[in-house]
Design a protein around this motif. Structure first.
Motif, PDB file in Angstrom:
ATOM      1  N   GLY A  34       0.870  -1.281   0.055  1.00  0.00           N
ATOM      2  CA  GLY A  34      -0.081   0.039  -0.161  1.00  0.00           C
ATOM      3  C   GLY A  34       0.838   1.496   0.097  1.00  0.00           C
ATOM      4  O   GLY A  34      -0.055   2.428   0.072  1.00  0.00           O
ATOM      5  N   ILE A  35       2.060   1.132  -0.009  1.00  0.00           N
ATOM      6  CA  ILE A  35       3.076   2.544  -0.155  1.00  0.00           C
ATOM      7  C   ILE A  35       3.261   2.757  -1.524  1.00  0.00           C
ATOM      8  O   ILE A  35       3.734   1.660  -2.569  1.00  0.00           O
ATOM      9  CB  ILE A  35       4.224   2.044   0.637  1.00  0.00           C
ATOM     10  N   LEU A  36       3.362   3.803  -1.914  1.00  0.00           N
ATOM     11  CA  LEU A  36       3.594   4.436  -3.222  1.00  0.00           C
ATOM     12  C   LEU A  36       5.143   4.053  -3.559  1.00  0.00           C
ATOM     13  O   LEU A  36       6.041   4.207  -2.685  1.00  0.00           O
ATOM     14  CB  LEU A  36       3.483   5.752  -3.478  1.00  0.00           C
ATOM     15  N   GLU A  37       5.297   3.404  -4.911  1.00  0.00           N
ATOM     16  CA  GLU A  37       6.666   3.189  -5.322  1.00  0.00           C
ATOM     17  C   GLU A  37       7.275   4.125  -6.189  1.00  0.00           C
ATOM     18  O   GLU A  37       8.198   4.182  -6.423  1.00  0.00           O
ATOM     19  CB  GLU A  37       6.738   1.639  -5.962  1.00  0.00           C
ATOM     20  N   THR A  38       6.317   4.662  -7.107  1.00  0.00           N
ATOM     21  CA  THR A  38       6.672   5.700  -8.074  1.00  0.00           C
ATOM     22  C   THR A  38       5.910   7.008  -7.999  1.00  0.00           C
ATOM     23  O   THR A  38       4.850   6.783  -7.709  1.00  0.00           O
ATOM     24  CB  THR A  38       6.392   4.956  -9.253  1.00  0.00           C
ATOM     25  N   LEU A  66      10.172  20.345  -8.485  1.00  0.00           N
ATOM     26  CA  LEU A  66      11.212  20.350  -7.466  1.00  0.00           C
ATOM     27  C   LEU A  66      10.822  20.592  -5.929  1.00  0.00           C
ATOM     28  O   LEU A  66      11.217  19.520  -5.403  1.00  0.00           O
ATOM     29  CB  LEU A  66      12.223  21.620  -7.629  1.00  0.00           C
ATOM     30  N   PRO A  67      10.157  21.504  -5.513  1.00  0.00           N
ATOM     31  CA  PRO A  67       9.416  21.345  -4.292  1.00  0.00           C
ATOM     32  C   PRO A  67       9.027  20.198  -3.770  1.00  0.00           C
ATOM     33  O   PRO A  67       8.994  19.473  -2.766  1.00  0.00           O
ATOM     34  CB  PRO A  67       8.544  22.689  -3.966  1.00  0.00           C
ATOM     35  N   LYS A  68       8.176  19.374  -4.649  1.00  0.00           N
ATOM     36  CA  LYS A  68       7.298  17.940  -4.169  1.00  0.00           C
ATOM     37  C   LYS A  68       8.465  17.003  -4.343  1.00  0.00           C
ATOM     38  O   LYS A  68       8.374  16.060  -3.488  1.00  0.00           O
ATOM     39  CB  LYS A  68       6.098  18.080  -5.231  1.00  0.00           C
ATOM     40  N   ALA A  69       9.365  17.093  -5.285  1.00  0.00           N
ATOM     41  CA  ALA A  69      10.038  16.016  -5.239  1.00  0.00           C
ATOM     42  C   ALA A  69      11.069  15.891  -4.057  1.00  0.00           C
ATOM     43  O   ALA A  69      11.201  14.822  -3.333  1.00  0.00           O
ATOM     44  CB  ALA A  69      11.044  16.059  -6.469  1.00  0.00           C
ATOM     45  N   LEU A  70      11.399  17.176  -3.622  1.00  0.00           N
ATOM     46  CA  LEU A  70      12.243  17.352  -2.363  1.00  0.00           C
ATOM     47  C   LEU A  70      11.468  16.803  -1.218  1.00  0.00           C
ATOM     48  O   LEU A  70      11.803  16.169  -0.200  1.00  0.00           O
ATOM     49  CB  LEU A  70      12.973  18.739  -2.202  1.00  0.00           C
ATOM     50  N   ALA A  71      10.191  17.175  -1.129  1.00  0.00           N
ATOM     51  CA  ALA A  71       9.443  16.851   0.184  1.00  0.00           C
ATOM     52  C   ALA A  71       9.029  15.336   0.125  1.00  0.00           C
ATOM     53  O   ALA A  71       9.304  14.676   1.020  1.00  0.00           O
ATOM     54  CB  ALA A  71       7.903  17.395   0.003  1.00  0.00           C
ATOM     55  N   LEU A  97      10.495  12.739   3.204  1.00  0.00           N
ATOM     56  CA  LEU A  97       9.524  11.658   3.751  1.00  0.00           C
ATOM     57  C   LEU A  97       9.864  10.308   3.491  1.00  0.00           C
ATOM     58  O   LEU A  97      10.398   9.598   4.355  1.00  0.00           O
ATOM     59  CB  LEU A  97       8.292  11.979   2.894  1.00  0.00           C
ATOM     60  N   HIS A  98      10.507  10.159   2.351  1.00  0.00           N
ATOM     61  CA  HIS A  98      11.264   8.742   2.288  1.00  0.00           C
ATOM     62  C   HIS A  98      12.433   8.456   2.923  1.00  0.00           C
ATOM     63  O   HIS A  98      12.534   7.303   3.786  1.00  0.00           O
ATOM     64  CB  HIS A  98      11.552   8.535   0.816  1.00  0.00           C
ATOM     65  N   PHE A  99      13.198   9.291   3.344  1.00  0.00           N
ATOM     66  CA  PHE A  99      14.454   9.301   4.197  1.00  0.00           C
ATOM     67  C   PHE A  99      14.199   9.578   5.439  1.00  0.00           C
ATOM     68  O   PHE A  99      15.217   9.780   6.118  1.00  0.00           O
ATOM     69  CB  PHE A  99      15.571   9.995   3.400  1.00  0.00           C
TER      70      PHE A  99
END
Length: 101
Positions: A78-82, A88-93, A97-99
């Motif tokens: 159930g966790i997003l993989e992709t 850029l701001p959303k990719a950084l966020a 969250l991932h790390f």
């Protein structure tokens, strides 16, 4: 981060993401030693958990956006993989969250 982002043979937009990421998550993740030679993909790994990774790519993305493929040490249902076409701001966020920074 374990390397100078501007010295990597990566696309300029990936280097910009890495510089921004270094400011935000510098101690949480590193460029993976087995990153490869594709200038349109960069592989990041957690600084302590080698199997917690994220692949940031430009292939198939709208101009100015990023795709991110997440790898986890254990399968997590159930966790997003992709995620795709992230500015850029959303990719950084998403990477923060991932790390877990």
């Amino acid at each position: 981060m374990n390397t100078n982002p501007w010295s990597l043979p990566k696309d300029r937009s990936l280097r910009r993401l890495l510089v921004s990421l270094d400011e935000k998550l510098g101690d949480a993740c590193d460029v993976a030693p087995d990153d490869g030679v594709d200038p349109n993909i960069v592989t990041l790994r957690h600084s302590e958990l080698d199997r917690l990774r994220a692949h940031v790519y430009l292939h198939g993305q709208r101009p100015g956006t990023y795709g991110v493929f997440f790898e986890y040490p254990h399968p997590v249902p159930g966790i997003l993989e992709t995620e795709e076409n992230l500015p850029l701001p959303k990719a950084l966020a998403s990477l923060a969250l991932h790390f877990d920074a």
